[in-house]
Write a protein that holds these residues in place. Structure first.
Motif, short mmCIF file in Angstrom:
data_model
loop_
_atom_site.label_atom_id
_atom_site.label_comp_id
_atom_site.label_asym_id
_atom_site.label_seq_id
_atom_site.Cartn_x
_atom_site.Cartn_y
_atom_site.Cartn_z
N PRO B 24 0.81 -1.23 0.00
CA PRO B 24 0.00 0.00 0.00
C PRO B 24 0.84 1.27 0.00
N LEU B 27 2.99 1.57 -3.94
CA LEU B 27 2.35 1.87 -5.22
C LEU B 27 1.99 3.35 -5.32
N ARG B 28 2.06 3.84 -6.55
CA ARG B 28 1.63 5.22 -6.78
C ARG B 28 0.47 5.16 -7.75
N ILE B 29 -0.70 5.47 -7.27
CA ILE B 29 -1.87 5.40 -8.13
C ILE B 29 -2.53 6.76 -8.18
N ALA B 30 -2.73 7.25 -9.39
CA ALA B 30 -3.31 8.59 -9.54
C ALA B 30 -4.78 8.58 -9.15
N ASN B 31 -5.28 9.71 -8.71
CA ASN B 31 -6.71 9.90 -8.44
C ASN B 31 -7.24 8.87 -7.45
N ASN B 32 -6.50 8.63 -6.38
CA ASN B 32 -6.96 7.59 -5.45
C ASN B 32 -6.71 7.96 -3.99
N GLU B 34 -8.71 7.49 -1.71
CA GLU B 34 -9.32 6.43 -0.89
C GLU B 34 -8.25 5.50 -0.33
N ARG B 35 -7.19 5.32 -1.09
CA ARG B 35 -6.11 4.45 -0.63
C ARG B 35 -5.41 5.06 0.59
N PHE B 38 -7.60 4.55 3.40
CA PHE B 38 -7.53 3.14 3.83
C PHE B 38 -6.35 2.93 4.78
#
Ligand code: SF4
Ligand code: FES
Lengths: 306, 158
Positions: B24, B27-32, B34-35, B38
């Motif tokens: 968790p 990772l690099r996740i755009a537009n998230n 929520e992560r 979390f």
């Protein structure tokens, strides 16, 4: 899928890009980072670059791909820290003049077989476990169908999005719950379970609800929504899981009833082919009747010779 | 992995590596966001349960050792800056856990604010990420910071 950037297709990537690739050799049990320099061109995808490395620099690099157009779901990788399809990612999107480096790793949450190839056995096993096919009770009807099953447009729309899944595994590799609980069914399988449970043509919904009703099923999800953010097909597995969970709760409280549709049955009025109206013409002076009667000639030999 | 064999190898292979546990964070996740929520929900959850544990133990003192001992203990603890800072952190954690938990209950149990299924069209942002829960998430962050700052003001400056 928010990360797809259409403008990148016309952008020009840096002329030379450094590829840092995470490699793994199962015979020696050794894994290491390897560096390659690739000359790019406009419109080059990461998959193109990897294949160029394989063809021109290092034949031992192993990767899996097939369609090269985001249809087969074979080429999922972690590119610069984000799970993406290599064939759908432009080099220009992930590398810039300021930082012409692209890091490629095999997907997380999967066992690595070699280099960038990961083991999908567990993934497909979980997909199979939710019975991703239409189940009908009436065997006679199923084997010798006379009519198609009824499906209204709004019912179709309620699961169409979830049926677009190409089983690429990106959502599973992004899932933080899956990272610490290997028994979790995962976003892909749960989204497919929901897709079939609400399909009005399906009668196997009760079995599927039993399968997903557990800690490792629908209650494992904690809405990190990463699956929906990385999905290359905008399947939105995150929303599917929340819908499935609330549906399951309503079902357990006796507030949900499945709507099941059957065969449409014979049409009330037999459809007939209407004759063409006399004024139906394509171009002035061209009569459709003549066209229908005349034979089509394609000058194959000329085309080949020319 | 080569080298390991038999049952223990299979067990080890089924267990995610250390890297998977910190996945968790890696990772690099755009537009998230929520992560992020979390991860914070997990961390604040651990802090809140630790606090609850200590709280139950400390409120159990009068039953075991009488009120006098309890009063002494509370007096001793209350004077310390460290106690109030730890208490402040615990309260912040509980506040976030509660606010974010409300959003999660709405979205997870009642399927509220998660958008509706649609035919995908550009720019391909999943309905879940455009739904009302995203607004609630931002509201959670803002409310949390305001309330926590207010609590800090009341605790340390009045
Ligand atoms: S839901 Fe999306 S990310 Fe997950 S396997 Fe299907 S297509 Fe891939
Ligand atoms: S090669 Fe088929 S999805 Fe990338």
């Amino acid at each position: 899928m928010a990360i797809f950037d259409a403008r990148a297709a016309v952008m020009i990537p840096p002329r030379k890009v450094k590829f840092l690739i995470r490699r793994y050799n199962p015979e020696e049990g050794r894994s290491w980072w390897q560096e390659y320099e690739v000359e790019t061109y406009r419109g080059m995808t990461v998959l193109d670059a990897l294949l160029k490395i394989k063809e021109e620099i290092d034949h031992t690099l192993v990767l899996r791909y097939s369609c090269r157009m985001a249809v087969c779901g074979s080429c999922g990788m972690i590119i610069n820290g984000t799970p993406r399809l290599a064939c759908q990612t432009q080099v220009a999107e992930v590398a810039s003049e300021a930082r012409p480096v692209v890091k490629v790793e095999p997907m997380y949450n999967f066992k690595v077989i070699r280099d960038l190839v990961v083991d999908f056995t567990e993934f497909f096993e979980k997909h199979r476990r939710v019975k991703p096919y239409l189940i009908r009770r009436d065997v006679e009807e199923r084997e010798n169908p006379k009519y198609e099953y009824r499906l209204l447009p709004e019912e179709y729309e309620s699961f169409y999005q979830y049926s677009l899944c190409i089983a690429c595994g990106l959502c599973v590799s992004a899932c933080p719950v899956f990272a610490s609980d290997r028994r979790f069914l995962g976003p892909q399988a749960l989204a497919q379970a929901y897709r079939f449970i609400i399909d009005p043509r399906d009668e196997g919904w009760a079995e599927r609800l039993e399968i997903v009703d557990s800690e490792d099923g629908v209650f494992g999800c904690h809405l990190a929504a990463s699956c929906s953010a990385v999905c290359p097909k905008e399947v939105d597995p995150g929303a599917a899981i929340q819908r499935l969970r609330s549906l399951l709760l309503r079902y357990r409280l006796g507030l949900w009833k499945k709507k099941i549709s059957g065969p449409v049955g014979p049409l009330e009025k037999k459809a007939e082919r209407k004759p063409l109206p006399p004024e139906a013409e394509t171009l002035p002076g061209v009569s459709l009747e003549e066209l229908e009667e005349s034979e089509v000639e394609i000058p194959v030999d000329e085309l080949i010779a020319g | 992995m080569a080298g390991r064999q038999g049952r223990s190898a299979r067990l080890l292979d089924l267990r995610p590596g250390w890297k998977a546990f910190v996945n968790p964070w890696l990772l690099r996740i755009a537009n998230n966001p929520e992560r992020l929520a979390f991860i914070m929900h997990r961390v604040t959850g651990v802090i809140a349960s630790l606090f609850l544990f200590l709280h139950i133990i400390s409120t159990n003192v009068p039953a075991r050792e009488g009120w006098e001992a309890w009063r002494e203990e509370v007096m001793n603890l209350q004077g310390l800056t460290l106690t109030s800072i730890l208490f402040y952190i615990a309260m912040g954690a509980i506040l976030f856990h509660g606010l974010n938990g409300t959003r999660l209950i709405l979205a997870e149990a009642l399927a509220l604010g998660i958008g509706r299924p649609e035919k995908p069209k550009p720019p391909y942002i999943a309905p879940l990420l455009r739904g009302f829960q995203r607004t609630l998430l931002y509201a959670t962050f803002v409310l949390w910071i305001i309330l926590w700052a207010l609590l800090g003001y009341v605790m340390f400056f009045t």
